[in-house]
Motif scaffolding. Structure first.
Motif, PDB file in Angstrom:
ATOM      1  N   SER A  16       0.811  -1.061   0.105  1.00  0.00           N
ATOM      2  CA  SER A  16       0.025   0.022  -0.007  1.00  0.00           C
ATOM      3  C   SER A  16       0.969   1.553  -0.039  1.00  0.00           C
ATOM      4  N   VAL A  17       0.285   2.189  -0.570  1.00  0.00           N
ATOM      5  CA  VAL A  17       0.657   3.907  -0.428  1.00  0.00           C
ATOM      6  C   VAL A  17       0.596   4.224   0.946  1.00  0.00           C
ATOM      7  N   ALA A  18       1.678   4.752   1.742  1.00  0.00           N
ATOM      8  CA  ALA A  18       1.559   4.991   3.202  1.00  0.00           C
ATOM      9  C   ALA A  18       0.340   6.038   3.396  1.00  0.00           C
ATOM     10  N   LEU A  47       3.094   8.658  -5.960  1.00  0.00           N
ATOM     11  CA  LEU A  47       2.603   6.898  -5.978  1.00  0.00           C
ATOM     12  C   LEU A  47       1.122   6.759  -6.483  1.00  0.00           C
ATOM     13  N   LYS A  48       1.058   5.701  -7.088  1.00  0.00           N
ATOM     14  CA  LYS A  48      -0.253   5.399  -7.633  1.00  0.00           C
ATOM     15  C   LYS A  48      -0.421   3.862  -7.441  1.00  0.00           C
ATOM     16  N   ARG A  49      -1.669   3.436  -6.974  1.00  0.00           N
ATOM     17  CA  ARG A  49      -2.237   2.117  -6.676  1.00  0.00           C
ATOM     18  C   ARG A  49      -3.321   1.729  -7.596  1.00  0.00           C
ATOM     19  N   THR A  50      -3.170   0.710  -8.072  1.00  0.00           N
ATOM     20  CA  THR A  50      -4.432   0.412  -9.070  1.00  0.00           C
ATOM     21  C   THR A  50      -4.608  -1.104  -8.966  1.00  0.00           C
ATOM     22  N   MET A  60      -1.914  -6.079  -8.477  1.00  0.00           N
ATOM     23  CA  MET A  60      -2.091  -4.588  -7.951  1.00  0.00           C
ATOM     24  C   MET A  60      -0.697  -3.981  -8.588  1.00  0.00           C
ATOM     25  N   VAL A  61      -0.945  -2.698  -8.958  1.00  0.00           N
ATOM     26  CA  VAL A  61       0.307  -2.222  -9.506  1.00  0.00           C
ATOM     27  C   VAL A  61       0.402  -0.773  -8.684  1.00  0.00           C
ATOM     28  N   LEU A  62       1.619  -0.810  -8.199  1.00  0.00           N
ATOM     29  CA  LEU A  62       2.251   0.455  -7.538  1.00  0.00           C
ATOM     30  C   LEU A  62       3.061   0.966  -8.467  1.00  0.00           C
ATOM     31  N   SER A  63       3.035   2.395  -8.985  1.00  0.00           N
ATOM     32  CA  SER A  63       3.813   3.044  -9.806  1.00  0.00           C
ATOM     33  C   SER A  63       4.196   4.433  -9.430  1.00  0.00           C
ATOM     34  N   ARG A  64       5.195   4.769  -9.898  1.00  0.00           N
ATOM     35  CA  ARG A  64       5.744   6.097  -9.667  1.00  0.00           C
ATOM     36  C   ARG A  64       6.807   6.877 -10.809  1.00  0.00           C
ATOM     37  N   PHE A  65       6.848   7.862 -11.319  1.00  0.00           N
ATOM     38  CA  PHE A  65       7.705   8.135 -12.518  1.00  0.00           C
ATOM     39  C   PHE A  65       8.490   9.513 -12.146  1.00  0.00           C
ATOM     40  N   LYS A  67     -11.884   4.565  -5.521  1.00  0.00           N
ATOM     41  CA  LYS A  67     -12.443   4.647  -4.179  1.00  0.00           C
ATOM     42  C   LYS A  67     -11.253   4.485  -2.870  1.00  0.00           C
ATOM     43  N   ASP A  68     -10.114   4.227  -3.354  1.00  0.00           N
ATOM     44  CA  ASP A  68      -8.974   3.922  -2.451  1.00  0.00           C
ATOM     45  C   ASP A  68      -7.724   5.024  -2.458  1.00  0.00           C
ATOM     46  N   CYS A  69      -8.151   5.785  -3.614  1.00  0.00           N
ATOM     47  CA  CYS A  69      -7.039   6.928  -3.623  1.00  0.00           C
ATOM     48  C   CYS A  69      -7.531   8.256  -2.985  1.00  0.00           C
ATOM     49  N   PRO A  70      -7.219   8.823  -2.089  1.00  0.00           N
ATOM     50  CA  PRO A  70      -7.653  10.056  -1.510  1.00  0.00           C
ATOM     51  C   PRO A  70      -7.575  11.341  -2.325  1.00  0.00           C
TER      52      PRO A  70
END
Length: 499
Positions: free
Chosen positions: A19-21, A164-167, A304-309, A412-415
């Motif tokens: 998860s993204v903290a 960071l993005k979670r999908t 699940m994909v966590l990504s950052r660029f 729904k899970d990304c603030p």
């Protein structure tokens, strides 16, 4: 398989990003699933740290992710009220008699199966082995973090905990990794977003390391032109796979920046701090762009994909809710392909193991795919070590909306995106109300002007005009806001309609 086998990869004794903290709510316990096993994450007030355990109360196996927190900050099961401290020890059993309380609380069977958990580079990691041997093993294994985010140029280090993005994606972990290490699909599957069909070209990937238990690295080099000095302008790219989750692209764009800075207008803009980011150089005289991707095996057919660029020249100026819209569109571009493809592969006789017979891959651009499939067969046991079952995929999902549902997969899970969705929805409702109500208000003002004194009638006419103007703005804004709102929920991705 074409590669010599080596020491087996131990799936159960690795650090996994879950998860993204910054996206977690410290007021609520959170459920995460890894390798078909469910875990609960919670914020421990006593230790001021995130904790993780298997998501089941030892009493009657109810999910602790449906729990709450006591005044002391203990995680409490809301089925019978048992509660636990940050170390997983049971601190209360409402149903137990006082005479038996101490022995019941001290019994190891009353404690949670806690797993090691740590926060690094903005990501929460867990080590899914709750045994004493597992906790000891977690000390000798390091999470697959990116050293450049800790030791790189200041602009890169500053972006360590951001972006960071979670999908969630509806295909298997091996299909996800295979897709991530394949750069040649980008101009086709992501046309108009990250690529252009007309600019597709061969990608002569070369090995940059040997294949081993710890993964592999490939590289490529593209020549875009030359500088006035005659030196070539090249883009160096490396793709690294580090199991179980990390795929990392590193592009050196310094040559492109030098070519752009040969133009007077670019040099002028750069001197004013307005130049394109690709023309900038970091403190090491480079311009590095990274695609850092983590592929997490949730369960068969779901990942699940966590990504950052990040860039070595500094973080992006775009707000995250806007940046995430583009990344959702990128994942939509190949989700239908991959959901279908992996099932077709498994219809072939022993299709996963004999991937060379299932696929026809004559181009050097497929090198990383071939290396990954060899790694999976020779080191990874052919598939992740799921908690139970054979890893068989669920049936083909024919409802595109289920695969491309952006609300369930991300929003729904990304603030950031959830807040943006609520803001756009509220603005759309207000705009619609203005567009509908104000014309009637203006009409009422016009009808009553005959009752006003002559000098007041001009003001009434002016007011009616303003009301109609605001209504017109609302009428134009409402559908535009609705279209943005919809982008956080579902957009059907039809390649044939993308010109």
């Amino acid at each position: 398989m074409g590669e010599a086998a080596g020491p087996s990869f131990d799936w159960g004794r690795q650090w996994y990003p879950v998860s993204v903290a910054k996206h977690l709510d410290k007021r609520l316990p959170q459920k995460v699933t890894l390798l078909s096993e469910h875990f609960v994450l919670w914020w421990d007030k006593q230790h001021q740290a995130w904790k993780a355990a298997k998501d089941q109360c030892p009493h009657r196996l109810a999910p602790l992710s449906e729990g709450r927190f006591t005044e002391e900050g203990h995680l409490q099961c809301t089925y019978h009220g048992w509660h636990f401290d940050g170390d997983g020890k049971c601190r209360g059993i409402p149903q137990i008699e006082e005479v038996s309380k101490c022995s019941a609380l001290d019994n190891p069977r009353a404690h949670l199966e806690v797993v090691p958990c740590q926060l690094k580079q903005g990501i929460l990691w867990i080590f899914p082995d709750s045994t004493a041997e597992g906790r000891e093993a977690s000390q000798s294994v390091q999470p697959a973090t990116v050293p450049e985010l800790d030791d790189g140029p200041p602009g890169l280090v500053a972006s360590r905990d951001t972006g960071l993005k979670r999908t969630i994606v509806h295909y298997n972990w091996d299909t996800l990794i295979e897709n991530l290490v394949d750069p040649s699909h980008v101009p086709w599957a992501h046309h108009g977003i990250q690529g252009d069909r007309k600019k597709s070209r061969p990608i002569p990937l070369q090995r940059a390391s040997k294949l081993e238990t710890g993964g592999f690295t490939v590289s490529s080099k593209a020549t875009l032109g030359q500088l006035r000095s005659g030196d070539p302008v090249e883009i160096d790219n490396t793709i690294r796979f580090k199991p179980p989750c990390l795929v990392m692209y590193a592009f050196n764009l310094a040559g492109v920046g030098k070519m752009l800075r040969e133009k007077f207008i670019v040099r002028l803009l750069c001197s004013l701090g307005l130049g394109p980011r690709v023309a900038a150089l970091d403190t090491d005289g480079r311009n590095m762009f990274y695609l850092i991707l983590y592929a997490i095996p949730i369960e068969p057919g779901k990942s699940m994909v966590l990504s950052r660029f990040p860039r070595s020249t500094g973080k992006t100026s775009r707000p995250e809710w806007h940046d995430h819209l583009e990344r959702m569109a990128v994942l939509d571009g190949d989700s239908i392909h991959l959901h279908w493809q992996e099932r077709m592969m498994r219809l072939k006789p022993d299709g996963v193991r004999l991937f060379e017979q299932s696929y026809y891959m004559p181009a050097q651009a497929d090198l990383a795919v071939r290396l990954f499939r060899n790694w999976l067969g020779n080191y990874g046991g052919g598939q992740p070590s799921w908690l139970q079952g054979s890893g068989e995929l669920p049936p083909l999902q024919r409802d595109r909306r289920m695969i491309l549902d952006r609300w369930l997969n991300h929003t729904k899970d990304c603030p950031y995106c959830r807040t943006a969705f609520c803001v756009f929805k509220s603005l759309r409702i207000v705009s619609t109300a203005l567009a509908v109500c104000l014309p009637f208000t203006a009409l009422g003002v016009m009808l009553t002007q005959t009752l006003l004194a002559p000098k007041e009638r001009g003001r009434a006419v002016s007011l009616s005009g303003w009301l109609c103007a605001v209504a017109s703005v609302g009428g134009v804004a409402a559908p535009l806001l609705a279209s943005v709102e919809q982008r956080y929920v579902f957009i059907d991705y039809v390649h044939a309609l993308r010109k």
